[in-house]
Scaffold this motif. Structure first.
Motif, PDB file in Angstrom:
ATOM      1  N   PHE A  82      36.970  10.368  33.545  1.00  0.00           N
ATOM      2  CA  PHE A  82      36.802  11.269  32.393  1.00  0.00           C
ATOM      3  C   PHE A  82      35.965  12.501  32.728  1.00  0.00           C
ATOM      4  N   ILE A  83      35.370  12.556  33.899  1.00  0.00           N
ATOM      5  CA  ILE A  83      34.700  13.794  34.328  1.00  0.00           C
ATOM      6  C   ILE A  83      35.794  14.661  34.976  1.00  0.00           C
ATOM      7  N   GLY A  84      36.173  14.310  36.174  1.00  0.00           N
ATOM      8  CA  GLY A  84      37.346  14.895  36.842  1.00  0.00           C
ATOM      9  C   GLY A  84      37.500  16.407  36.696  1.00  0.00           C
ATOM     10  N   ALA A  85      38.751  16.833  36.738  1.00  0.00           N
ATOM     11  CA  ALA A  85      39.074  18.260  36.770  1.00  0.00           C
ATOM     12  C   ALA A  85      38.612  18.972  35.503  1.00  0.00           C
ATOM     13  N   ARG A  86      38.648  18.282  34.383  1.00  0.00           N
ATOM     14  CA  ARG A  86      38.291  18.910  33.112  1.00  0.00           C
ATOM     15  C   ARG A  86      36.864  19.468  33.154  1.00  0.00           C
ATOM     16  N   TRP A  87      35.948  18.711  33.739  1.00  0.00           N
ATOM     17  CA  TRP A  87      34.564  19.163  33.826  1.00  0.00           C
ATOM     18  C   TRP A  87      34.381  20.244  34.874  1.00  0.00           C
ATOM     19  N   GLU A  88      35.289  20.260  35.839  1.00  0.00           N
ATOM     20  CA  GLU A  88      35.068  21.184  36.957  1.00  0.00           C
ATOM     21  C   GLU A  88      35.812  22.492  36.780  1.00  0.00           C
ATOM     22  N   ALA A  89      36.359  22.724  35.562  1.00  0.00           N
ATOM     23  CA  ALA A  89      37.120  23.955  35.313  1.00  0.00           C
ATOM     24  C   ALA A  89      36.289  25.187  35.670  1.00  0.00           C
ATOM     25  N   VAL A  90      34.997  25.117  35.394  1.00  0.00           N
ATOM     26  CA  VAL A  90      34.152  26.291  35.635  1.00  0.00           C
ATOM     27  C   VAL A  90      34.100  26.642  37.127  1.00  0.00           C
ATOM     28  N   LEU A  91      34.317  25.630  37.977  1.00  0.00           N
ATOM     29  CA  LEU A  91      34.276  25.885  39.423  1.00  0.00           C
ATOM     30  C   LEU A  91      35.512  26.637  39.910  1.00  0.00           C
ATOM     31  N   THR A  92      36.571  26.651  39.108  1.00  0.00           N
ATOM     32  CA  THR A  92      37.806  27.325  39.541  1.00  0.00           C
ATOM     33  C   THR A  92      37.862  28.788  39.083  1.00  0.00           C
ATOM     34  N   VAL A  93      36.861  29.217  38.302  1.00  0.00           N
ATOM     35  CA  VAL A  93      36.859  30.592  37.790  1.00  0.00           C
ATOM     36  C   VAL A  93      36.526  31.558  38.931  1.00  0.00           C
ATOM     37  N   ARG A  94      37.285  32.644  39.061  1.00  0.00           N
ATOM     38  CA  ARG A  94      37.063  33.602  40.148  1.00  0.00           C
ATOM     39  C   ARG A  94      35.977  34.621  39.816  1.00  0.00           C
ATOM     40  N   LYS A  95      35.794  34.877  38.517  1.00  0.00           N
ATOM     41  CA  LYS A  95      34.782  35.880  38.126  1.00  0.00           C
ATOM     42  C   LYS A  95      33.409  35.217  38.033  1.00  0.00           C
ATOM     43  N   ALA A 124      25.432  23.840  33.674  1.00  0.00           N
ATOM     44  CA  ALA A 124      24.710  25.089  33.979  1.00  0.00           C
ATOM     45  C   ALA A 124      24.681  25.316  35.491  1.00  0.00           C
ATOM     46  N   MET A 125      24.466  24.230  36.251  1.00  0.00           N
ATOM     47  CA  MET A 125      24.391  24.379  37.716  1.00  0.00           C
ATOM     48  C   MET A 125      25.758  24.670  38.339  1.00  0.00           C
ATOM     49  N   MET A 126      26.850  24.342  37.646  1.00  0.00           N
ATOM     50  CA  MET A 126      28.178  24.693  38.160  1.00  0.00           C
ATOM     51  C   MET A 126      28.447  26.192  37.999  1.00  0.00           C
ATOM     52  N   CYS A 127      27.693  26.830  37.091  1.00  0.00           N
ATOM     53  CA  CYS A 127      27.864  28.271  36.924  1.00  0.00           C
ATOM     54  C   CYS A 127      27.269  28.977  38.152  1.00  0.00           C
ATOM     55  N   ASP A 128      27.522  30.298  38.260  1.00  0.00           N
ATOM     56  CA  ASP A 128      27.082  30.991  39.469  1.00  0.00           C
ATOM     57  C   ASP A 128      25.593  31.287  39.453  1.00  0.00           C
ATOM     58  N   LEU A 129      25.046  31.509  38.274  1.00  0.00           N
ATOM     59  CA  LEU A 129      23.593  31.652  38.179  1.00  0.00           C
ATOM     60  C   LEU A 129      23.151  31.280  36.779  1.00  0.00           C
ATOM     61  N   ILE A 130      21.855  30.959  36.685  1.00  0.00           N
ATOM     62  CA  ILE A 130      21.298  30.542  35.394  1.00  0.00           C
ATOM     63  C   ILE A 130      20.209  31.524  34.977  1.00  0.00           C
ATOM     64  N   PHE A 180      39.523  34.065  29.799  1.00  0.00           N
ATOM     65  CA  PHE A 180      38.671  35.198  30.223  1.00  0.00           C
ATOM     66  C   PHE A 180      38.875  35.517  31.702  1.00  0.00           C
ATOM     67  N   ASP A 181      39.104  34.490  32.507  1.00  0.00           N
ATOM     68  CA  ASP A 181      39.285  34.735  33.942  1.00  0.00           C
ATOM     69  C   ASP A 181      40.546  35.565  34.172  1.00  0.00           C
ATOM     70  N   ALA A 182      41.565  35.344  33.325  1.00  0.00           N
ATOM     71  CA  ALA A 182      42.840  36.048  33.509  1.00  0.00           C
ATOM     72  C   ALA A 182      42.836  37.438  32.865  1.00  0.00           C
ATOM     73  N   ASP A 183      41.822  37.763  32.086  1.00  0.00           N
ATOM     74  CA  ASP A 183      41.806  39.023  31.323  1.00  0.00           C
ATOM     75  C   ASP A 183      41.171  40.135  32.172  1.00  0.00           C
ATOM     76  N   PRO A 184      41.952  41.148  32.554  1.00  0.00           N
ATOM     77  CA  PRO A 184      41.404  42.192  33.431  1.00  0.00           C
ATOM     78  C   PRO A 184      40.281  43.011  32.783  1.00  0.00           C
ATOM     79  N   ALA A 185      40.156  42.961  31.468  1.00  0.00           N
ATOM     80  CA  ALA A 185      39.079  43.728  30.808  1.00  0.00           C
ATOM     81  C   ALA A 185      37.715  43.038  30.978  1.00  0.00           C
ATOM     82  N   ILE A 186      37.749  41.774  31.377  1.00  0.00           N
ATOM     83  CA  ILE A 186      36.498  40.998  31.499  1.00  0.00           C
ATOM     84  C   ILE A 186      36.024  40.990  32.954  1.00  0.00           C
ATOM     85  N   ALA A 187      34.741  41.368  33.146  1.00  0.00           N
ATOM     86  CA  ALA A 187      34.192  41.394  34.516  1.00  0.00           C
ATOM     87  C   ALA A 187      33.455  40.110  34.848  1.00  0.00           C
ATOM     88  N   ALA A 188      32.824  39.507  33.855  1.00  0.00           N
ATOM     89  CA  ALA A 188      32.043  38.287  34.095  1.00  0.00           C
ATOM     90  C   ALA A 188      31.967  37.498  32.796  1.00  0.00           C
TER      91      ALA A 188
END
Ligand code: CAA
Length: 251
Positions: free
Chosen positions: A79-92, A110-116, A39-47
């Motif tokens: 086992f947490i590592g990068a896999r869990w933090e994928a959401v932090l690398t999303v630009r949208k 939920a707290m890694m997301c930008d808002l809840i 979804f992050d790479a898809d230009p049709a998706i805003a958020a």
């Protein structure tokens, strides 16, 4: 273990492991990372809207998977590592739409997301202490930043859950909405963001998130650079021209 769909400009990701209340096992986290990247790479998706079921956003890391882990293996193969933090690398912008339990790793995700956005049924908690461990995906840090030391300490020390109303009062969630309109409210937010200038949205996200990581002075410097940089965008020209011409901007 996840379902994805596109609703307007929103990429909706639904955690879908109902038999385990969306416990966040390795497979689920792997699938989530892929969907976020797509979804992050898809230009049709805003958020992106990240949600679970009516009963649970996610009840935490998978306890069955963790039970027999041993140190130092846990340290060598984090086992947490990068896999869990994928959401932090999303630009949208990523909006967590939480109904039911958001516990342990679920609250942390939920707290890694930008808002809840929370349904009236949402329950947040860091109950790891009851398992003889502590939060491991940022809960002790992000919860403390979000709601302050005393409340975070009480929750992390005792595992007490917070309902939606208390979470809103404490500043953990942006808004509480009826459970039946949770996802549509989150999608409406994504649509609203989709109508704005994309560079301004990306920079606004970066600037606010920097407040969690940088000292004030550095954060303000970053904000200033981003702000000044926006004067090189068509969005700024269009936004200001539209205001002065008393019309709606077309970004
Ligand atoms: N891991 C694995 N399975 C889980 C789970 C988890 N975190 N949470 C729930 N489940 C499973 C249960 O084992 C149960 O499966 P079975 O039917 O096969 O027995 C199923 O989901 C339904 O759960 P319950 O029967 O317990 O449902 P309930 O309504 O009685 O209770 C609950 C709901 C209060 C959320 C309870 O399930 C619970 O306390 N879950 C664990 C919450 C927790 O401790 N989370 C923190 C995990 S550690 C962590 O996340 C570490 C980190 O920081 C990264």
């Amino acid at each position: 273990m996840i379902l994805t769909e596109v609703q307007g400009r929103a990429g909706v990701i639904r955690l879908n492991r109902p038999a385990a209340l969306n416990a966040l096992c390795d497979q689920l986290m792997g699938e989530l990372g892929e969907a976020l990247g797509r979804f992050d790479a898809d230009p049709a998706i805003a958020a992106i809207v990240l949600t679970g079921s009516e009963r649970a956003f996610a009840a935490g890391a998978d306890i069955k998977e963790m039970q027999n882990r041993r140190f130092p293996g846990t340290y060598l193969h984090d086992f947490i590592g990068a896999r869990w933090e994928a959401v932090l690398t999303v630009r949208k912008p990523v909006i967590a739409a939480v109904a039911g339990f958001a516990l342990g790793g679920g609250c942390e995700l939920a707290m890694m997301c930008d808002l809840i956005l929370a349904a009236e049924t949402a329950k947040f908690g860091q109950p790891e202490i009851n398992l003889g461990i502590i939060p491991g995906a940022g809960g002790s840090q992000r919860l403390t930043h979000a709601i302050g030391k005393s409340k975070a300490m009480e929750m992390v020390l005792t595992g007490r859950m917070m309902n939606a109303e208390e979470a809103e009062r404490a500043g953990l969630v942006a808004r509480v909405v009826p459970a039946e309109s949770l996802v549509s409210e989150a999608v409406a937010l994504a649509e609203k963001i989709g109508g704005l200038s994309a560079p301004a949205v990306a920079m606004a996200k970066e600037a606010v998130n920097a407040a969690f990581e940088l000292p004030l002075r550095e954060g303000v410097r970053l904000e200033r650079r981003l702000f000044l940089g926006l004067f090189g965008t068509e969005g700024q020209k269009e936004g200001m021209a539209a205001f002065l011409e008393k019309r709606k901007p077309r970004f």
